[in-house]
Structure formats: C-alpha cells, structure tokens
Design an enzyme around this catalytic site. Structure first.
Site, short mmCIF file in Angstrom:
data_model
loop_
_atom_site.label_atom_id
_atom_site.label_comp_id
_atom_site.label_asym_id
_atom_site.label_seq_id
_atom_site.Cartn_x
_atom_site.Cartn_y
_atom_site.Cartn_z
CG ASP A 45 29.71 -76.50 36.30
OD1 ASP A 45 29.04 -77.05 35.73
OD2 ASP A 45 29.33 -77.07 37.60
CE1 TYR A 73 35.29 -82.41 40.02
CE2 TYR A 73 33.74 -84.95 40.04
CZ TYR A 73 34.52 -84.19 39.28
OH TYR A 73 33.39 -84.46 38.15
CG ASP A 87 27.52 -72.97 41.47
OD1 ASP A 87 27.00 -71.72 41.51
OD2 ASP A 87 27.82 -73.42 40.47
NE ARG A 180 27.07 -76.86 39.31
CZ ARG A 180 25.70 -77.50 38.11
NH1 ARG A 180 24.66 -76.60 39.12
NH2 ARG A 180 25.58 -77.28 36.78
#
Length: 307
Positions: A45, A73, A87, A180
């Site tokens: 993203d 991540y 988010d 997310r």
C-alpha cells in the site's frame, strides 16, 4: 557504454518509500531501465515502506513465485478508533474509550498465530464479480466477499505505550494476508477498536530489508551506468531448493517438455513433490518438480521454464 535495455535480466530489491504505490515504483524503474518488461513480487500500500522485489527482463517469469512467498512486517497500530480503510489514511468511522494494557495486547496477539480465515477489507484489490473491492468502496458499496485462508506463523509485540494506546508488532505471514485487517481484528479481540498507523515490510521471501535499495541510490546507479551491478540473478529467489545439473540428454528432454530420468539429472532428490533449481551449461534454466510416472516410479518434470 550503457547496457542495452534488452540485456537487463534479474531481480532488484527496492526499499519502497512511503507515498508510492508499487505500480509507481515499477513505472519509475521502467524509465531507468528503458524497458517495459518489469513486474513486482507483492503489492505494498502507499503508506507502507520496505522490501519490494522487482523483476526485470526474463526474470519477470519469477514474479508470481515471489508474490506467493511468506513475508515479514513491522506494523504500528493505534487503539481506540477504526477507519474505513483499516489504517490511518482513511476516515475515522468509530471511536472507543475502552483502554487495553500491554499484557492484554500481548495475549491477544498470541491468539492470532496459526492458520485462519481472514475477511479482506473493502479497500483492497481483491476482485468480486469482476470488480475491485476498492472501486466499490469508493462508491459507498459494501460487497459480500469470501474469507481467505491465511497463516500467521510469528507474532511478537515489540512495544506498547499504555498512555497513548499505541504500539508495534512483528508478524510473519502467508500470501494474501492484510496486516491492517490483523490490526482491525486485534482491536475487536481486545473489546475496542484499532487502526494501523505504519507498516514496514522487513522481508520478502529470502530478501531482507537490509539488502533493499532506495530509489535515489538506484537512480544514481542509472546515471552512472551501473544498473546491472544491482541485479540479483533469477535463481537467487529459489536458493532454498536443491540444485540439479542436467547432462546433454536431460537438457534435450527438458527443451521438449518431456520428463527427465534421474540418470540425466545430477543431484536430483528422489522424493515426490520435491522442487529443484535446474541448471545446464552452468546456467539456471528452469524449476523442476519430482513426480510420478504413469508407468510407475519417479522422474523430474519441468515446472517453470526460465529460458
């Protein structure tokens, strides 16, 4: 003299900057390498930064394999609010005054480890009836979408500020995982709300963040005619697989798409389902898979040809 565009073949490990889409990165690199044969191995993203493997020339055939590999991540989350995008780039749709302790967050995160079903967010590139979910979301349409099986193999709380209700965690996950959404679901599990405020991809397959190059360093290499020096060979993506070397007869059969007897494939494991890096003449040629023959027994079959 600068290398001709047709000569560039390999994998470039990019440290994607915030504010860029993965497509933006690919578009910029097309200009640097002067070729359209470029693809990436797993979308990030615009908010996210970190490892984005980019495949150039003949290596583009390997992009789907990179997208399917596990990724790691470092995610930042804020409790007490939820947004339409899950988010903090989105619009806040709800808030909660329920507060959580570090121990509660740590315990809740542990419950997410393992295989599970995840509902993709509406703001995502998942297709439903030929439409991207984010296209529907922008029109205010909430579509039914199927849950997808994912696996979170490692979750570790890095820090949590109880006063600010903000923290970070490390996660290793399978293809198709939306971090997310993990954050959103963490808020639900804690009896409150949550939104992701940062995301760094720290590893994609075997490529760690420490080996990723920022775009300005790649641009400098382009200006100095050094782009070829930055490229990894295609087979670096498959280093976890055993290496097999074909003789002349084995290579001839591989070129014809026929199975290859083990006598012509040095180093080939004789275990059904085994995947191998296959070389001939000192060059990486293909991925092979050991499988059963109709007449009985096993042999090596071409899974993906890279030449």
């Amino acid at each position: 003299m600068a290398k001709a565009a047709s000569e560039f073949h390999g994998i470039l490990i990019v440290d994607k900057p915030a504010g860029f889409t993965s497509h933006d990165v690919v578009a910029k690199l097309r200009g640097m390498f002067r070729t359209r044969r470029i693809g990436h191995g797993g979308t990030l993203d615009p908010m996210a930064t970190g490892v984005l493997p980019v495949f150039i020339g003949g290596a583009t055939k390997a992009a789907d394999f990179a997208a399917a590999q596990d990724k790691a991540y470092f995610a930042g989350f804020t409790l007490g609010c939820s947004t339409d995008t899950q988010d903090t780039t989105g619009t806040v749709v709800e808030t909660s005054g329920r507060r959580a302790s570090a121990k509660e967050v740590e315990a809740a995160l542990r419950q997410f480890e393992g295989r599970q079903l995840q509902l993709p967010p509406m703001y995502s590139a998942v297709q439903v009836n030929g439409k991207r979910l984010y296209e529907l979301a922008r029109k205010g349409i909430e579509a039914e979408r199927p849950e997808r099986e994912i696996e979170l193999s490692h979750l570790l709380l890095a820090d949590f500020d109880e006063e600010g209700q903000k923290g970070h965690f490390h996660v290793t996950c399978s293809k198709g995982t939306y971090v997310r959404t993990v954050v959103h679901d963490l808020g639900v599990r804690l009896g409150t709300l949550a939104a992701m405020h940062s995301l760094v991809r720290t590893r994609s397959g075997r490529y760690p963040l420490e080996e990723a190059l920022p775009l300005d360093a790649i641009q400098q290499a382009a200006d100095e005619g050094r782009l070829a020096e930055l490229l990894r060979p295609t087979d670096s993506l498959f280093e976890a697989y055993p290496a097999v070397t074909l003789d002349d007869a084995g290579w001839k059969r591989a070129q014809n798409g026929a199975f290859i007897d083990f006598a012509h494939a040095e180093g080939c494991p004789q275990t059904r389902g085994a995947v191998c890096r296959v070389y001939y003449g000192g060059e990486f040629r293909l991925l092979g898979r050991v499988d059963a023959l109709d007449r009985g027994g096993l042999a090596l079959f071409v899974q993906k040809n890279f030449r």
